[in-house]
Design an enzyme around this catalytic site. Sequence first.
Site, PDB file in Angstrom:
ATOM      1  N   GLU A  44      19.414 -45.820  60.843  1.00  0.00           N
ATOM      2  CA  GLU A  44      20.624 -46.342  60.192  1.00  0.00           C
ATOM      3  C   GLU A  44      20.640 -47.868  60.180  1.00  0.00           C
ATOM      4  OE1 GLU A  44      21.092 -42.224  60.799  1.00  0.00           O
ATOM      5  OE2 GLU A  44      20.604 -43.773  62.305  1.00  0.00           O
ATOM      6  N   HIS A  81      29.183 -34.672  64.911  1.00  0.00           N
ATOM      7  CA  HIS A  81      29.253 -34.576  63.452  1.00  0.00           C
ATOM      8  C   HIS A  81      30.700 -34.550  62.958  1.00  0.00           C
ATOM      9  CE1 HIS A  81      25.308 -32.910  64.540  1.00  0.00           C
ATOM     10  NE2 HIS A  81      24.890 -33.321  63.356  1.00  0.00           N
TER      11      HIS A  81
END
Length: 353
Positions: free
Chosen positions: A76, A145
Site C-alpha cells: 500500500e 476487513h
Amino acid sequence: MNKPITKPTAATEAPETIKMNMIQAINSAMDVMLGRDPDVLVFGEDVGYFGGVFNATEGLQKKFGLNRCFDTPISEAGLIGTAVGMAAYGLRPCVEIQFADYIYPGYDQIVSEAARLRYRSAGDFWCPMTIRSPYGGGIFGGQTHSQSPEALFTHVAGIKTVIPSTPYDAKGLLIAAIEDDDPVVIFEPKRLYNGPFDGNPDNPVTPWQKIEGNDVPVGHYVVPLGKARIARAGNEVTVLAYGTMVHVAIASAETAGVDAEVVDLRTLSPVDIESITASVKKTGRCVIVHEATRTSGFGAELSALVQEACFYHLEAPIERVTGWDTPYPHAFEWEYFPGQKRIGAALKRVMEA
C-alpha cells in the site's frame, strides 16, 4: 507542472439512466473517466485481470489495456507513493486500497506527501489523485476487513474525504474526485455495494432497487464535493449521517415515529456546514450517527460545529449514536452497529428533553 482538467462546475445529468447498484455505479465512473481523459489511470491489488475483490474494476483492463488499468504488488505504501509521483507529473491516478483496514501502511505517503504537495511547492505542483477503498462492517469480514478510519483523514489539511450512500452519489462523487486537482479519499460502504446486504432485523437497510438514487446516468456527470443532501425531510430533529447509516437513520426515524430530517453529509471534509446549520436551526435538535468508534470519531467534530453555530437554537443536548470504543468486535458486529433501537432511543431522548 500539472494542468487542470476541463470540467463542469455543477452537477449535470446525462439524459439516459439505468438502474445500478453501488458497485456498478463505481465501475461506470472509472469507465467514463478512463474513456474521457487519457491521463486517468486505475491500479491497485487485483484490480486488473481479476477485476477487484468486489468487481469494482471488472472489465476495465480488457477495455482500456494494461497501461491504463493494472495490478500492483501487495504494498500500500508503494502503490500510494507511486500515485503521488504520477499525480505530481500530471497524471490522474485512481488507486484502490482493497480494504480500508489496509490503508495504514500508505498513510504516511498520504499525509506527508499527497496532502502537502500543493503547499510545499507554493502551487507549482498539484496532487490530483483519488484513493478509493471499501470500508465498514456488515459482511462478516472480521477485525481486519471491517474498520471505519474516516476520522483519521478528516483531521489532515489538504485531503478531501468522501463517503457516498447511494449509487447515484457514488458515481458522481467519484467522477468529481478524479477531476479534482487535490487528493481525495473515498470510502465506499461495502455493506451497500450489492444489496445492500443486512442480516439483522434491528439494522434494516432499504434494498438498493428501492433506494432513491439508483437510477444512474450512463455518461458523465458530477456530484459536487463538499455538498450535503437532505435524504429525508423533517421538522422535529436533525440526524447527521453518512454511508450506510443514512439508510439506517431513515428507517429508525420512521419506526420511532419521529419527524426527523436526515442529512446525508456525502463529503466529510470539507463538510457542508451551511446545510447542517440550516437544518439544525430549523429543527432545534440534533442526533449524530456513525459506525466508527465514538471517541474522537467524526461525530465529535460535528457536535462541536453544531454547538458553535447553533447554540441558541438548540432545545436539547446533542446526541451521538456510534460504534463501541473497542477493536472491531466480529462476533458482536450487529450489536456494535447503531441500529433502530439505539437510534430510536436517542431520537426520543432529544424529543423529550
